[in-house]
Design an enzyme around this catalytic site. Structure first.
Site, short mmCIF file in Angstrom:
data_model
loop_
_atom_site.label_atom_id
_atom_site.label_comp_id
_atom_site.label_asym_id
_atom_site.label_seq_id
_atom_site.Cartn_x
_atom_site.Cartn_y
_atom_site.Cartn_z
N SER A 114 0.85 -1.19 0.00
CA SER A 114 0.00 0.00 0.00
C SER A 114 0.89 1.24 0.00
O SER A 114 1.65 1.45 -0.94
CB SER A 114 -0.95 -0.04 1.20
N ASP B 201 -8.96 -4.71 -6.06
CA ASP B 201 -8.51 -3.72 -5.08
C ASP B 201 -9.17 -2.38 -5.40
O ASP B 201 -8.81 -1.72 -6.37
CB ASP B 201 -6.99 -3.58 -5.13
N HIS C 158 -7.51 -5.41 -1.51
CA HIS C 158 -6.34 -4.76 -0.93
C HIS C 158 -5.65 -5.66 0.09
O HIS C 158 -4.55 -5.35 0.53
CB HIS C 158 -6.77 -3.45 -0.29
#
Length: 702
Positions: A551, A635, A670
């Site tokens: 991330s 995601d 994610h």
């Protein structure tokens, strides 16, 4: 005609795994150009932002074919997977909590894709309450939240499909487990908070036009759902009149107040309350700006206890009467200290969980603000929990570090007695490993902590395969935790190092701010200095160093490898924010502007972002490290287009024999809710790729 075009746009010209440059799918280039402050910026892979197009789908398939063909040829991949599965296969039990006449807890027998929610009645009879493994055949639908009505007779639980942040909420009779009404849909970034037994509060955005996985969502609203009514009749409580990107609402334990938080970025929030005991009561403002983080953590009648970093960068707890709740009336309850506070409540006490140099210590206070005791923890590491209802007699907390699997302890607040509640039986000899905390010097002289973990007796000869992990953003602290994947890595002679970079929350708001906007380069400098320290101290060398992050940490890896491609042998950016000029155009990305700034803010900010944006800093003719980018096609937090573009730039411009692969999980998001099988395979592939590119032909057990 269209099919022919797709085959021409994306073809695999042959895959070589021996000497020489790898052949990748030939990714077409478009002619999109954006203009920022009179500067033209080309975006040749803009077409990969369209997650609904057949072209993008074909590209994903072609890239995965190359990636998995490469991974399939690694000779020790199957052996690594077998060991990973063996180590992962142990019973995991979550801390119990009481609702109505039942005690609930989660349990995973070892390799179940999703943990199961069990319950016991007053006689100790156990039964399955919710089994997320039955939600979908492939294990890609997960439980995303569970909350009970005041008397425990009803429950609402959220599910995530394919890893998406969008949720559905199902309402059931908790006793019979029968569904009570139609499923609520299109809910995102939301808790579930019941008011008594009549209904609950939740948050969401209007469904975006276009792709729900990538279209911008920036007006969050708080709703109330009354049991027995249709979702279309749910009342908007807050957020309809003025745009805010993140709105949350929760009810105090005594059902007296609704607490509302509202924010436009990932730091700083407005704070409001509404008295639920009075019909048509107004929403009362406590904090009317976004200059501090604030939340009501408890109340005694009209006395509010507020956690805040207003005039206290390391956080404090204040009290105020709900009749006059503005900051000028706040009084210190637990004062700010030099360490970072993260408080909780339970059993009629407050628990001040402090982070000191990235590890935990915990103090217990009564409701008069008197220190009761410091709680003795099992060792140096991370403790979490110490929360529950006021009537609870026993609370639970978890404890782990880099060598100790997470265990759950029961804690009796009146006596201070603590004992093991659940200790996992993991086939890993923790006593054979050690963690060492060091403080190294970054480029500008700042001292930065790092914890290095490895097998005792490891020879510091510069030849140890090493993973350096970092994050450095959004006020998030990286504290010691246990990971089966890391345990396997260390069993095979690997060193695992975690650097506590600026931008994180390890030392409060000042530490966070020092890694944001025009100071973001500090984060990359801290990470580079961590790598240089590991090399200088001969834990590893550039030939045996891998850098990893996800991330915002994916951005960290992308920026570091483009600035210092000579420093590491392997780069592992996961679900990263790679296009810093366009991140704010997708889903809730605009809310990250507190940390990053945007290219639209000013010419200075645009030039700064462009100066480190990974997508815009891949240079032709450069020897980049062996790279495996990882992402998920679902995601919708950091859209996969970031990773798609970065991988495309690297594959086009890479010089030399180091492979550049992108591994794209299908029906994955994610990271949250990912199935155990998918998590194991991903970690196996990452470690296999890493070791193989460090020159190992077999697992380097030591």
């Amino acid at each position: 005609m269209k099919k022919t075009f797709l085959l021409m746009a994306i073809t695999t010209a042959g895959i070589s795994f021996g000497q020489g440059k790898m052949q990748y799918p030939q990714t077409k280039k478009g002619e999109t150009v954006d203009v920022y402050f009179d500067t033209k910026v080309s975006d040749p892979y803009r077409w990969l932002e369209d997650d609904k197009s057949a072209e993008t789908g074909a590209w994903v398939k072609a890239e995965n074919e190359v990636t998995y063909a490469y991974l399939d040829k690694i000779p020790f991949r199957d052996e690594l997977k077998k060991r990973m599965e063996t180590l992962w296969n142990y019973e995991k039990i979550g801390a119990p909590f009481k609702e109505g006449k039942f005690t609930y807890y989660s349990k995973n027998n070892g390799l179940q894709n999703q943990s199961v929610v069990y319950r016991k009645d007053e006689n100790g009879k156990e039964e399955i309450f919710l089994d997320p493994n039955t939600f979908s055949k492939d294990g890609t639908t997960s439980l995303g939240g569970l909350d009970f009505s005041e008397d425990g007779s009803k429950a609402a639980y959220a599910i995530s499909e394919g890893g998406s942040d969008w949720r559905k909420v199902i309402i059931i009779d908790a006793l019979s487990k029968k569904v009570l009404e139609d499923t609520l849909v299109d809910i995102k970034f939301s808790g579930i908070s019941w008011h008594g037994n009549e209904g609950f509060y939740y948050s969401s955005y209007d469904k975006p036009k276009g792709s729900e996985l990538s279209a911008k969502t920036d007006q969050h609203k708080l709703y109330f759902h009354k049991i027995g009514t249709s979702q279309k009749d749910d009342k908007v409580i807050f957020g309809a009149d003025k745009k805010r990107r993140y709105v949350g609402g929760y009810v105090t334990e005594d059902n007296r107040y609704l607490v509302i938080t509202a924010a436009n970025s990932t730091y700083g929030n407005e704070l409001y309350i509404k008295d639920l005991t009075k019909a048509n009561s107004p929403i009362v403002t406590i904090v009317d700006n976004f200059d501090s983080d604030n939340g009501v953590i408890d109340n005694q009648g009209s006395k509010l206890f507020i956690e805040t970093d207003f005039n206290a960068p390391n956080k404090r707890i204040v009290t105020v009467d709900a009749a006059n709740p503005k900051p000028e009336n706040w009084k210190d309850f637990i004062k700010e200290t030099k360490d970072i506070l993260s408080p909780s409540t339970g059993a009629g006490y407050f628990f001040a969980n402090y982070t000191k140099d990235a590890v935990s210590f915990v103090q217990q206070y009564d409701y008069n603000g008197k220190l009761v005791r410091e709680i003795k923890l099992p060792a140096v590491g991370t403790a979490g929990g110490f929360s529950g209802k006021k009537a609870d007699k026993i609370l639970y907390y978890s404890f782990a570090n880099y060598t100790t699997p997470g265990s759950i302890y029961s804690f009796e607040p009146k006596s201070g007695k603590s004992e093991v509640y659940q200790k996992p039986k993991v086939d890993f000899k923790s006593e054979d490993y050690e963690s060492k905390q060091v403080f190294y010097t970054s480029k500008d002289g700042t001292k930065v902590p790092m914890i290095i973990t490895y097998k005792k007796g490891t020879k510091l000869d510069g030849k140890n395969p090493t993973i350096l992990y970092g994050y450095g953003g959004f006020n998030i602290s990286l504290t010691p935790s246990f990971s089966i994947a890391n345990a396997v890595w260390m069993e095979n002679g690997g060193v695992y190092a975690v650097a506590n970079l600026r931008g994180g929350g390890e030392y409060g708001k000042k530490w966070h701010d020092a890694g944001t906007k025009l100071q973001k380069q500090n984060v990359f400098d801290d990470f580079i200095a961590a790598a240089e320290y590991l090399i200088a101290q001969k834990y590893t060398s550039s030939d045996y160093l891998a850098i990893r992050g996800g991330s915002n940490g994916g951005l960290l890896v992308g920026a570091t490898m483009t600035q210092r491609p000579d420093l590491m042998k392997v780069a592992l950016p996961a679900v990263g924010v790679m296009d810093m000029l366009r991140y704010n155009a997708f889903t809730a990305g605009a809310g990250w502007a507190f940390d990053y700034g945007t290219a639209q803010d000013s010419k200075e900010m645009f030039e700064y972002l462009k100066g480190y944006s990974p997508v815009h800093n891949v240079k032709q003719g450069t020897h980049y490290p062996a790279t495996m980018v990882t992402t998920g096609d679902h995601d919708d937090r950091v859209v996969p287009a970031h990773s798609f573009k970065f991988a495309s730039e690297l594959q086009e411009k890479q010089t030399g024999d180091n492979p550049v692969l992108i591994r794209i999980d299908v029906k994955a998001g994610h990271g949250a809710g990912k199935s155990v099988a998918a998590s194991i395979q991903e970690n196996v592939d990452i470690q296999a790729f890493t070791l193989y590119n460090m020159g190992f032909k077999a697992l380097p057990k030591k």
